[in-house]
Write an enzyme that holds these catalytic residues in place. Structure first.
Site, PDB file in Angstrom:
ATOM      1  N   ARG A 234      41.857  39.197  44.345  1.00  0.00           N
ATOM      2  CA  ARG A 234      41.134  39.127  45.613  1.00  0.00           C
ATOM      3  C   ARG A 234      42.040  39.689  46.702  1.00  0.00           C
ATOM      4  NH1 ARG A 234      37.222  38.784  43.101  1.00  0.00           N
ATOM      5  NH2 ARG A 234      35.612  37.168  43.089  1.00  0.00           N
ATOM      6  N   GLU A 263      37.453  44.303  52.488  1.00  0.00           N
ATOM      7  CA  GLU A 263      36.596  45.192  51.682  1.00  0.00           C
ATOM      8  C   GLU A 263      35.106  45.016  51.953  1.00  0.00           C
ATOM      9  OE1 GLU A 263      37.693  43.731  47.679  1.00  0.00           O
ATOM     10  OE2 GLU A 263      35.614  43.086  47.457  1.00  0.00           O
ATOM     11  N   HIS A 295      36.696  47.656  43.913  1.00  0.00           N
ATOM     12  CA  HIS A 295      36.238  46.436  43.231  1.00  0.00           C
ATOM     13  C   HIS A 295      35.384  46.772  42.009  1.00  0.00           C
ATOM     14  CE1 HIS A 295      35.870  41.921  44.195  1.00  0.00           C
ATOM     15  NE2 HIS A 295      35.672  42.098  42.907  1.00  0.00           N
TER      16      HIS A 295
HETATM   17  P1  NAI Z   1      41.016  31.523  35.892  1.00  0.00           P
HETATM   18  O1  NAI Z   1      40.526  30.364  36.700  1.00  0.00           O
HETATM   19  O2  NAI Z   1      40.737  31.553  34.422  1.00  0.00           O
HETATM   20  O3  NAI Z   1      42.595  31.698  36.093  1.00  0.00           O
HETATM   21  C1  NAI Z   1      43.227  31.603  37.331  1.00  0.00           C
HETATM   22  C2  NAI Z   1      44.637  31.089  37.053  1.00  0.00           C
HETATM   23  O4  NAI Z   1      45.368  31.149  38.276  1.00  0.00           O
HETATM   24  C3  NAI Z   1      44.676  29.631  36.555  1.00  0.00           C
HETATM   25  O5  NAI Z   1      45.423  29.552  35.364  1.00  0.00           O
HETATM   26  C4  NAI Z   1      45.337  28.882  37.703  1.00  0.00           C
HETATM   27  O6  NAI Z   1      46.129  27.788  37.254  1.00  0.00           O
HETATM   28  C5  NAI Z   1      46.199  29.988  38.292  1.00  0.00           C
HETATM   29  N1  NAI Z   1      46.649  29.720  39.655  1.00  0.00           N
HETATM   30  C6  NAI Z   1      46.067  28.979  40.623  1.00  0.00           C
HETATM   31  N2  NAI Z   1      46.852  28.965  41.719  1.00  0.00           N
HETATM   32  C7  NAI Z   1      47.950  29.708  41.427  1.00  0.00           C
HETATM   33  C8  NAI Z   1      49.110  30.064  42.167  1.00  0.00           C
HETATM   34  N3  NAI Z   1      49.306  29.655  43.416  1.00  0.00           N
HETATM   35  N4  NAI Z   1      50.033  30.839  41.550  1.00  0.00           N
HETATM   36  C9  NAI Z   1      49.854  31.264  40.284  1.00  0.00           C
HETATM   37  N5  NAI Z   1      48.767  30.949  39.536  1.00  0.00           N
HETATM   38  C10 NAI Z   1      47.830  30.193  40.118  1.00  0.00           C
HETATM   39  O7  NAI Z   1      40.405  32.815  36.609  1.00  0.00           O
HETATM   40  P2  NAI Z   1      40.210  34.271  35.988  1.00  0.00           P
HETATM   41  O8  NAI Z   1      38.879  34.359  35.346  1.00  0.00           O
HETATM   42  O9  NAI Z   1      41.408  34.654  35.226  1.00  0.00           O
HETATM   43  O10 NAI Z   1      40.117  35.151  37.314  1.00  0.00           O
HETATM   44  C11 NAI Z   1      41.227  35.283  38.193  1.00  0.00           C
HETATM   45  C12 NAI Z   1      40.734  35.917  39.480  1.00  0.00           C
HETATM   46  O11 NAI Z   1      40.363  37.266  39.239  1.00  0.00           O
HETATM   47  C13 NAI Z   1      39.456  35.288  40.079  1.00  0.00           C
HETATM   48  O12 NAI Z   1      39.783  34.171  40.893  1.00  0.00           O
HETATM   49  C14 NAI Z   1      38.857  36.390  40.853  1.00  0.00           C
HETATM   50  O13 NAI Z   1      39.289  36.270  42.189  1.00  0.00           O
HETATM   51  C15 NAI Z   1      39.443  37.660  40.235  1.00  0.00           C
HETATM   52  N6  NAI Z   1      38.431  38.529  39.649  1.00  0.00           N
HETATM   53  C16 NAI Z   1      38.380  39.847  40.035  1.00  0.00           C
HETATM   54  C17 NAI Z   1      37.431  40.699  39.504  1.00  0.00           C
HETATM   55  C18 NAI Z   1      37.358  42.150  39.873  1.00  0.00           C
HETATM   56  O14 NAI Z   1      36.363  42.825  39.538  1.00  0.00           O
HETATM   57  N7  NAI Z   1      38.350  42.716  40.518  1.00  0.00           N
HETATM   58  C19 NAI Z   1      36.437  40.209  38.552  1.00  0.00           C
HETATM   59  C20 NAI Z   1      36.629  38.820  38.157  1.00  0.00           C
HETATM   60  C21 NAI Z   1      37.582  38.027  38.713  1.00  0.00           C
END
Ligand code: NAI
Length: 330
Positions: A234, A263, A295
């Site tokens: 993000r 964005e 994105h």
């Molecule tokens: P997820 O919930 O499976 O993993 C997120 C991880 O980040 C968790 O393991 C959590 O413990 C960790 N986390 C939380 N706070 C943290 C911190 N301060 N420092 C380090 N790690 C921390 O989520 P997922 O599915 O892996 O997605 C991650 C992000 O990717 C989403 O939140 C979304 O914003 C982004 N995303 C972007 C897309 C794109 O098209 N560019 C598409 C889908 C998701």
């Protein structure tokens, strides 16, 4: 059941219509983003369906509630665009698509790494102009380099696994370490150590108040001179102005972005005949060592199918009064 779907493109409609065939869901398609002025388009709908740049702040949620909307469905994983306390106060459930294709996003992040490191964006243009010189295209092997993965949830884990396949050393930072990754040699370290020791830093944690501008001027200072930063998570995770300052001094050697903090007014639209008014974004585009995609990391057939089927499943559960899956809570 009538569903008002905002920020929709032809590809959204195609996949959602196919997934909803025979369910009795009636779509009202809107290209406009959901915001205070467009909320009235949801009149008559029981549910809304939204995407990453729709505004689901308190004002919009209150308007939807007043119009009789009873469910907010997101066709994305991130939910930073929703005022969850306001939704809870109004008794409006919010459901999302927690997992569609972590591979899509992780593979795109790897694509940005390779593109920047091997200067593929420059090579593409150069060869098409009949310039077959290699000057300025020198890269480095990924094998043996240290990659820092911030957030090793579904996407970060996939990214780390791919980079392990390249023969990289992986440092990770996550409040919830993944034992399977640790067993494969991934070392969990404090963020400062990860930034200090990584040649490439890739962000995969969610945007929350605690992670807003996680990468700011002070954290950039900790990074190795010439390191690469990749953000497919993000835009708000990165202080863009601080990154630009570090690109100007060369402290950040490469930047790959699929997301940008402002964005919402740019991405997903064809602005090629318009003047871009965002000087910060325009400055980013002037650097030869910066690659920005709009994105698109999620944008694979597999992901769109999975997003559509989970979205329709969420709506059908609601329609039948069944317990909701994938509810997002404050
Ligand atoms: P997820 O919930 O499976 O993993 C997120 C991880 O980040 C968790 O393991 C959590 O413990 C960790 N986390 C939380 N706070 C943290 C911190 N301060 N420092 C380090 N790690 C921390 O989520 P997922 O599915 O892996 O997605 C991650 C992000 O990717 C989403 O939140 C979304 O914003 C982004 N995303 C972007 C897309 C794109 O098209 N560019 C598409 C889908 C998701």
């Amino acid at each position: 059941m009538i569903v008002a779907a905002f920020s929709t493109k032809p590809y959204d409609r195609e996949f959602l219509e196919r997934a909803a065939a025979g369910t009795g869901i009636e779509w009202r398609w809107f290209e406009s983003r959901l915001e205070a002025d467009t909320a009235r388009l949801a009149e008559g709908a029981q549910a809304v369906n939204c995407f990453v740049n729709d505004d689901l702040g308190a004002v919009v949620l209150e308007r939807l509630d007043a119009l009789g909307v009873r469910l907010v469905t997101l066709r994305c994983a991130g939910f930073n665009q929703v005022d969850l306390p306001a939704a809870a106060r109004l008794g409006l459930p919010v459901v999302r698509v927690p997992e569609y294709s972590p591979h899509a996003v992780a593979e795109h992040a790897v694509g940005l790494v390779l593109m920047l490191d091997r200067r593929l964006h420059k090579a593409f243009n150069r060869v098409r102009e009949g310039n077959f010189s290699l000057d300025g295209l020198l890269g480095s092997d990924l094998h043996g380099r240290t990659v820092g993965v911030v957030g090793t949830g579904k996407i970060g884990r996939c990214f780390a696994e791919i980079m392990l396949g390249f023969g990289c050393r992986i440092l990770a930072h996550d409040p919830r370490p993944d034992a399977a990754l640790e067993a494969r040699g991934v070392a969990y370290v404090p963020l400062a150590d990860l930034l200090r020791d990584s040649d490439i830093v890739s962000l995969h944690c969610p945007l929350t108040p605690a992670t807003h501008h996680l990468i700011d001027a002070s954290r950039i200072k900790l990074m190795k001179p010439g390191a690469m930063l990749v953000n497919t998570s993000r835009g708000g995770l990165v202080d863009t102005r601080a990154v630009i300052a570090a690109l100007k001094t060369g402290h950040i050697g490469h930047l790959g972005l699929d997301v940008y903090e402002e964005e919402a007014d740019l991405f997903f639209e064809d602005k090629s005949s318009e003047i871009i008014g965002d000087d910060v974004f325009s400055r980013l585009l002037t650097f030869p060592n910066v690659v920005v995609t709009a994105h698109q990391a999620f944008f694979t057939r597999n992901a769109l199918e999975a997003i559509a089927s989970q979205t329709v499943r969420n709506l059908v559960h609601f329609k039948r009064g069944e317990p909701l899956e994938a509810v997002v809570r404050a």
